[in-house]
Write a protein that holds these residues in place. Structure first.
Motif, PDB file in Angstrom:
ATOM      1  N   UNK A  95       0.859  -1.179   0.000  1.00 44.90           N
ATOM      2  CA  UNK A  95       0.000   0.000   0.000  1.00 44.90           C
ATOM      3  C   UNK A  95       0.895   1.229   0.000  1.00 44.90           C
ATOM      4  N   UNK A  96       0.622   2.149  -0.945  1.00 47.14           N
ATOM      5  CA  UNK A  96       1.493   3.308  -1.108  1.00 47.14           C
ATOM      6  C   UNK A  96       0.739   4.431  -1.804  1.00 47.14           C
ATOM      7  N   UNK A  97       1.336   5.625  -1.767  1.00 43.97           N
ATOM      8  CA  UNK A  97       0.836   6.796  -2.470  1.00 43.97           C
ATOM      9  C   UNK A  97       2.026   7.442  -3.171  1.00 43.97           C
ATOM     10  N   UNK A  98       1.797   8.089  -4.316  1.00 38.53           N
ATOM     11  CA  UNK A  98       2.934   8.662  -5.019  1.00 38.53           C
ATOM     12  C   UNK A  98       2.541   9.548  -6.176  1.00 38.53           C
ATOM     13  N   UNK A 108       7.084   6.675  -5.071  1.00 35.85           N
ATOM     14  CA  UNK A 108       6.011   6.202  -4.204  1.00 35.85           C
ATOM     15  C   UNK A 108       6.521   6.081  -2.773  1.00 35.85           C
ATOM     16  N   UNK A 109       5.611   6.229  -1.807  1.00 29.17           N
ATOM     17  CA  UNK A 109       5.934   6.135  -0.392  1.00 29.17           C
ATOM     18  C   UNK A 109       4.933   5.190   0.271  1.00 29.17           C
ATOM     19  N   UNK A 110       5.435   4.237   1.083  1.00 27.01           N
ATOM     20  CA  UNK A 110       4.547   3.318   1.786  1.00 27.01           C
ATOM     21  C   UNK A 110       5.217   1.983   2.029  1.00 27.01           C
ATOM     22  N   UNK A 111       4.408   0.951   2.179  1.00 33.48           N
ATOM     23  CA  UNK A 111       4.884  -0.426   2.333  1.00 33.48           C
ATOM     24  C   UNK A 111       4.875  -1.053   0.944  1.00 33.48           C
ATOM     25  N   UNK A 152       9.023   2.655   3.126  1.00 35.07           N
ATOM     26  CA  UNK A 152       9.856   2.684   1.929  1.00 35.07           C
ATOM     27  C   UNK A 152       9.527   3.858   1.013  1.00 35.07           C
ATOM     28  N   UNK A 153      10.589   4.452   0.477  1.00 39.08           N
ATOM     29  CA  UNK A 153      10.498   5.447  -0.593  1.00 39.08           C
ATOM     30  C   UNK A 153      11.142   4.820  -1.824  1.00 39.08           C
ATOM     31  N   UNK A 154      10.372   4.743  -2.921  1.00 41.78           N
ATOM     32  CA  UNK A 154      10.865   4.035  -4.103  1.00 41.78           C
ATOM     33  C   UNK A 154      10.713   4.898  -5.347  1.00 41.78           C
ATOM     34  N   UNK A 155      11.732   4.843  -6.192  1.00 38.87           N
ATOM     35  CA  UNK A 155      11.713   5.566  -7.471  1.00 38.87           C
ATOM     36  C   UNK A 155      11.867   4.565  -8.605  1.00 38.87           C
ATOM     37  N   UNK A 164      15.277   0.646 -18.155  1.00 38.49           N
ATOM     38  CA  UNK A 164      14.640   1.328 -17.032  1.00 38.49           C
ATOM     39  C   UNK A 164      15.380   0.934 -15.765  1.00 38.49           C
ATOM     40  N   UNK A 165      15.243   1.758 -14.731  1.00 37.91           N
ATOM     41  CA  UNK A 165      15.978   1.517 -13.494  1.00 37.91           C
ATOM     42  C   UNK A 165      15.154   2.006 -12.315  1.00 37.91           C
ATOM     43  N   UNK A 166      15.541   1.578 -11.132  1.00 38.06           N
ATOM     44  CA  UNK A 166      14.830   2.013  -9.940  1.00 38.06           C
ATOM     45  C   UNK A 166      15.684   1.848  -8.706  1.00 38.06           C
ATOM     46  N   UNK A 167      15.273   2.505  -7.627  1.00 34.30           N
ATOM     47  CA  UNK A 167      15.977   2.427  -6.354  1.00 34.30           C
ATOM     48  C   UNK A 167      14.965   2.556  -5.228  1.00 34.30           C
ATOM     49  N   UNK A 168      15.319   2.023  -4.055  1.00 33.47           N
ATOM     50  CA  UNK A 168      14.442   2.067  -2.895  1.00 33.47           C
ATOM     51  C   UNK A 168      15.247   2.306  -1.635  1.00 33.47           C
TER      52      UNK A 168
END
Length: 364
Positions: A95-98, A108-111, A152-155, A164-168
């Motif tokens: 569950x998150x919001x972003x 996004x921020x959340x679990x 968690x904060x995820x991009x 594509x790439x991402x980090x948390x």
């Protein structure tokens, strides 16, 4: 402010529109997964059981998007898992919001699911068609997303030239203990024509050391290689995978290594040996017809003091767009002195364990 509310159940979308405001769309969705299972050996005895979530898990969710203009949107996701056989609730979904931008990516921020789930797991069968029971022993690399990251904060970037790439980063939320039960990681994905590949890495400090931190305790081999709930002072996991589509057949391969040091029993804190796992998997998915599919895998897991072989097959038939039936068989063999334990099963009484199941899934 007056609002018009349109509810469409069965789809299920709720659209909210207000004067001077952008449109918002909220979708209700979910899945029910139930099966009848045979397990050859649980503590030395045969088990027949009613199962739930053997492939995807049973859950319901709400997902929303608000158009902010210029290719930007506000988003949220709320899911809850449950057992279709007992009604028990599980905290095993995100569950998150972003905010989302077609050009800049999504934050996004959340679990949330971590980078192993996003960039590595899709190349394993447990992270694809096979599902839960196909996980590597103890789900030691989290390819089956047994554990989500809290705080968690995820991009996640947009896709450029197939990349594509991402980090948390997941906070510990402990005053004065910034690094206690925190986590961070990154991943990269490439897709070009029939070929796809991905790599991911996750680092965790003080896993399970506090109830407000990033990760819950995990399960690892304890004394006598018996599965034990543990806290881990340092955990590093890296994984890489690839797949190639040849017409109706997709071939995949995945490798991962997870290292767990500073291990202790979650109940009582007794120290346990550090342990490292290396997982090697090859898998294949054959879409025989638009409705019928076959999937299979072989995986070898080597640990510090034990190893496991695992082979599995799955057949699925789509009765409709939303409903399918499946059957699967998994065999696991452990090295001498270790116990076999297929994911979703309790430990065997010896080196071998077989799971055979048939089930039905319905999505809404």
């Amino acid at each position: 402010m007056n609002k018009n509310i349109l509810a469409v159940l069965g789809g299920t979308a709720l659209a909210f529109t207000g004067a001077g405001a952008s449109a918002q769309q909220v979708t209700l969705y979910g899945e029910m997964d139930a099966s009848v299972d045979y397990v050859s050996d649980v503590g030395g005895r045969t088990q027949y059981r009613a199962g739930s979530g053997l492939v995807d898990g049973s859950f319901w969710g709400l997902q929303g998007t608000e158009d902010l203009g210029g290719g930007n949107a506000a988003i949220f996701r709320l899911e809850r898992g449950f057992s279709a056989t007992s009604g028990e609730a599980f905290n095993d979904h995100p569950f998150y919001v972003g905010l989302q931008s077609k050009r800049l990516g999504t934050i996004t921020l959340g679990r949330q699911y971590d980078t192993m789930h996003d960039y590595f797991a899709p190349f394993t069968l447990t992270g694809g068609a096979g599902g839960t029971a196909f996980a590597h022993p103890f789900d030691n690399d989290n390819a089956n997303n047994s554990w989500l990251a809290s705080n968690a904060v995820k991009y996640a970037s947009a896709t450029y030239g197939g990349f594509s790439a991402g980090a948390m980063y997941a906070f510990s939320n402990e005053a004065g203990r910034f690094a206690q039960n925190r986590a961070y990681g990154f991943g990269v994905h490439y897709e070009g024509g029939p070929f796809s590949a991905g790599v991911a890495w996750m680092h965790i400090n003080g896993r399970g050391a506090s109830s407000v931190g990033a990760y819950d305790t995990s399960v690892l081999p304890g004394a006598g290689l018996v599965p034990t709930e543990v806290a881990v002072q340092r955990e590093d996991t890296i994984g890489a995978g690839m797949s190639y589509a040849l017409g109706d057949v997709t071939l995949g391969a995945a490798w991962s290594r997870s290292i767990h040091t500073g291990v202790s029993e979650a109940d009582g804190g007794a120290p346990l040996p550090s342990i490292a796992f290396s997982n090697y998997e090859v898998n294949a998915l054959w879409q025989v017809t638009p409705a019928f599919s076959l999937a299979g895998m072989y995986a070898y897991t080597g640990a510090t003091s034990a190893h496991w072989h695992q082979g599995a097959l799955q057949a699925g038939y789509q009765l409709s767009k939303r409903t399918d039936v499946y059957t699967e068989a998994i065999y696991q063999r452990a090295s001498s002195g270790a116990l076999a334990m297929i994911n979703t099963c309790d430990p065997s009484g010896g080196r071998n364990q077989v799971l055979v199941a048939a089930g039905i899934r319905h999505r809404f």
